[in-house]
Write a protein that holds these residues in place. Sequence first.
Motif, PDB file in Angstrom:
ATOM      1  N   VAL A  83       0.841  -1.204   0.000  1.00  0.00           N
ATOM      2  CA  VAL A  83       0.000   0.000   0.000  1.00  0.00           C
ATOM      3  C   VAL A  83       0.871   1.247   0.000  1.00  0.00           C
ATOM      4  N   GLN A  84       1.915   1.246   0.836  1.00  0.00           N
ATOM      5  CA  GLN A  84       2.803   2.410   0.911  1.00  0.00           C
ATOM      6  C   GLN A  84       3.461   2.666  -0.440  1.00  0.00           C
ATOM      7  N   LYS A  85       3.899   1.578  -1.096  1.00  0.00           N
ATOM      8  CA  LYS A  85       4.563   1.711  -2.397  1.00  0.00           C
ATOM      9  C   LYS A  85       3.592   2.176  -3.480  1.00  0.00           C
ATOM     10  N   ASP A  86       2.426   1.536  -3.541  1.00  0.00           N
ATOM     11  CA  ASP A  86       1.471   1.848  -4.599  1.00  0.00           C
ATOM     12  C   ASP A  86       0.975   3.291  -4.523  1.00  0.00           C
ATOM     13  N   LEU A  87       0.689   3.745  -3.309  1.00  0.00           N
ATOM     14  CA  LEU A  87       0.145   5.097  -3.136  1.00  0.00           C
ATOM     15  C   LEU A  87       1.230   6.160  -2.966  1.00  0.00           C
ATOM     16  N   LYS A  88       2.504   5.706  -2.941  1.00  0.00           N
ATOM     17  CA  LYS A  88       3.647   6.619  -2.792  1.00  0.00           C
ATOM     18  C   LYS A  88       3.558   7.430  -1.499  1.00  0.00           C
ATOM     19  N   ILE A  89       3.192   6.740  -0.414  1.00  0.00           N
ATOM     20  CA  ILE A  89       3.049   7.397   0.881  1.00  0.00           C
ATOM     21  C   ILE A  89       4.405   7.876   1.388  1.00  0.00           C
ATOM     22  N   LYS A  90       4.478   9.148   1.787  1.00  0.00           N
ATOM     23  CA  LYS A  90       5.727   9.735   2.270  1.00  0.00           C
ATOM     24  C   LYS A  90       5.660  10.154   3.740  1.00  0.00           C
ATOM     25  N   ALA A  91       4.448  10.126   4.325  1.00  0.00           N
ATOM     26  CA  ALA A  91       4.312  10.534   5.723  1.00  0.00           C
ATOM     27  C   ALA A  91       3.078   9.877   6.319  1.00  0.00           C
ATOM     28  N   HIS A  92       3.101   9.690   7.630  1.00  0.00           N
ATOM     29  CA  HIS A  92       1.986   9.082   8.359  1.00  0.00           C
ATOM     30  C   HIS A  92       1.507  10.001   9.477  1.00  0.00           C
ATOM     31  N   PRO A 114       5.169   0.447  11.662  1.00  0.00           N
ATOM     32  CA  PRO A 114       6.544   0.089  11.292  1.00  0.00           C
ATOM     33  C   PRO A 114       7.277   1.128  10.447  1.00  0.00           C
ATOM     34  N   PHE A 115       6.566   2.146   9.962  1.00  0.00           N
ATOM     35  CA  PHE A 115       7.187   3.098   9.042  1.00  0.00           C
ATOM     36  C   PHE A 115       7.457   4.448   9.716  1.00  0.00           C
ATOM     37  N   PHE A 116       8.556   5.089   9.295  1.00  0.00           N
ATOM     38  CA  PHE A 116       8.941   6.452   9.719  1.00  0.00           C
ATOM     39  C   PHE A 116       9.231   6.551  11.219  1.00  0.00           C
ATOM     40  N   ALA A 117       9.553   5.432  11.861  1.00  0.00           N
ATOM     41  CA  ALA A 117       9.878   5.468  13.295  1.00  0.00           C
ATOM     42  C   ALA A 117      11.084   6.368  13.527  1.00  0.00           C
ATOM     43  N   GLY A 118      10.973   7.235  14.534  1.00  0.00           N
ATOM     44  CA  GLY A 118      12.064   8.140  14.872  1.00  0.00           C
ATOM     45  C   GLY A 118      12.252   9.285  13.894  1.00  0.00           C
ATOM     46  N   ASP A 119      11.256   9.509  13.024  1.00  0.00           N
ATOM     47  CA  ASP A 119      11.341  10.568  12.018  1.00  0.00           C
ATOM     48  C   ASP A 119      10.193  11.558  12.233  1.00  0.00           C
ATOM     49  N   PRO A 120      10.376  12.549  13.101  1.00  0.00           N
ATOM     50  CA  PRO A 120       9.277  13.473  13.424  1.00  0.00           C
ATOM     51  C   PRO A 120       8.825  14.335  12.261  1.00  0.00           C
ATOM     52  N   ASP A 121       9.655  14.441  11.209  1.00  0.00           N
ATOM     53  CA  ASP A 121       9.250  15.225  10.039  1.00  0.00           C
ATOM     54  C   ASP A 121       8.211  14.496   9.202  1.00  0.00           C
ATOM     55  N   ASN A 122       8.201  13.160   9.294  1.00  0.00           N
ATOM     56  CA  ASN A 122       7.306  12.376   8.444  1.00  0.00           C
ATOM     57  C   ASN A 122       6.356  11.473   9.223  1.00  0.00           C
ATOM     58  N   PHE A 170       1.168  20.127  10.395  1.00  0.00           N
ATOM     59  CA  PHE A 170       1.876  18.987   9.810  1.00  0.00           C
ATOM     60  C   PHE A 170       1.341  18.683   8.415  1.00  0.00           C
ATOM     61  N   LEU A 171       0.027  18.638   8.276  1.00  0.00           N
ATOM     62  CA  LEU A 171      -0.582  18.338   6.977  1.00  0.00           C
ATOM     63  C   LEU A 171      -0.339  19.462   5.967  1.00  0.00           C
ATOM     64  N   GLU A 172      -0.433  20.693   6.411  1.00  0.00           N
ATOM     65  CA  GLU A 172      -0.217  21.816   5.493  1.00  0.00           C
ATOM     66  C   GLU A 172       1.204  21.821   4.948  1.00  0.00           C
ATOM     67  N   ILE A 173       2.174  21.515   5.806  1.00  0.00           N
ATOM     68  CA  ILE A 173       3.570  21.460   5.352  1.00  0.00           C
ATOM     69  C   ILE A 173       3.741  20.397   4.275  1.00  0.00           C
ATOM     70  N   HIS A 174       3.144  19.218   4.509  1.00  0.00           N
ATOM     71  CA  HIS A 174       3.301  18.131   3.537  1.00  0.00           C
ATOM     72  C   HIS A 174       2.529  18.404   2.246  1.00  0.00           C
ATOM     73  N   LEU A 175       1.421  19.119   2.333  1.00  0.00           N
ATOM     74  CA  LEU A 175       0.722  19.519   1.117  1.00  0.00           C
ATOM     75  C   LEU A 175       1.594  20.465   0.295  1.00  0.00           C
ATOM     76  N   GLU A 176       2.274  21.386   0.972  1.00  0.00           N
ATOM     77  CA  GLU A 176       3.166  22.318   0.278  1.00  0.00           C
ATOM     78  C   GLU A 176       4.346  21.587  -0.352  1.00  0.00           C
ATOM     79  N   LEU A 177       4.831  20.542   0.332  1.00  0.00           N
ATOM     80  CA  LEU A 177       5.970  19.778  -0.173  1.00  0.00           C
ATOM     81  C   LEU A 177       5.572  18.805  -1.277  1.00  0.00           C
TER      82      LEU A 177
END
Length: 230
Positions: free
Chosen positions: A98-107, A116-124, A148-155
């Motif tokens: 799912v992460q690969k197909d949808l190209k998920i970059k943040a949770h 299991p994803f982005f552990a220890g990564d407060p930016d994502n 958090f969501l607005e930043i990722h929308l901008e990115l």
Amino acid sequence: MTLVCNENEDDNDFDNSGPELALGPAVECGKRLSNFTRNPVHILKGGYQRFSGLYHFFRTQKIIWMPQELDAFQPYPVEIIPGKIFLGNFSQACDPQVQKDLKIKAHINVSMEMGPFFAGDPDNLLHIQIEDTPDVKIIPFLRHLCHFLEIHLELGSVVLVFSTRGISRSCAVIVAFLMHWREESLQRSWAYVKKCKNNMRPNWGLVTQLSEWEKIVLGDTVTDIFNPPY
């Protein structure tokens, strides 16, 4: 079945009013297909080319499906803002495909579990560790969540928002974000998410806090939460 809510060409337009779908091959096929599955069948604006361009992993040359094969399809997260924000459950958040197909970059994880994803990564990863109980406090987290969501929308990052079952806490924070982002009433934002996720059921404590959030966002209480469907 994939459930994608992108009826409008404009991603920022939450007004779902419009003419009924004209009868055609896609609508006719959808009607017939709905007789063989318990899952909803949706006809998307833009046709096959637009859909397959976004979701190539669903493309197939197969034209006949057995009922058992249709029932075996695993649902993907629902699309809230096309290609940008998805809403799902913990199982989908743990699925690498799912992460690969949808190209998920943040949770945004609105559950007690650790994904299991982005552990220890407060930016994502934003982990709002709360229980799904009527007395839980979610308002203190909402400003940070919206930021958090607005930043990722901008990115241009694709974000998956999820909770354990994907029907209460995650739905509530999505509604809260849409209220903030579009300066919309609780009623309108709720209706939009409900159209995308028809089994959404935030607990009553979360609903009352969304009403408080509406007053913060709009300066007044607009929505009567004591009227159905809240």
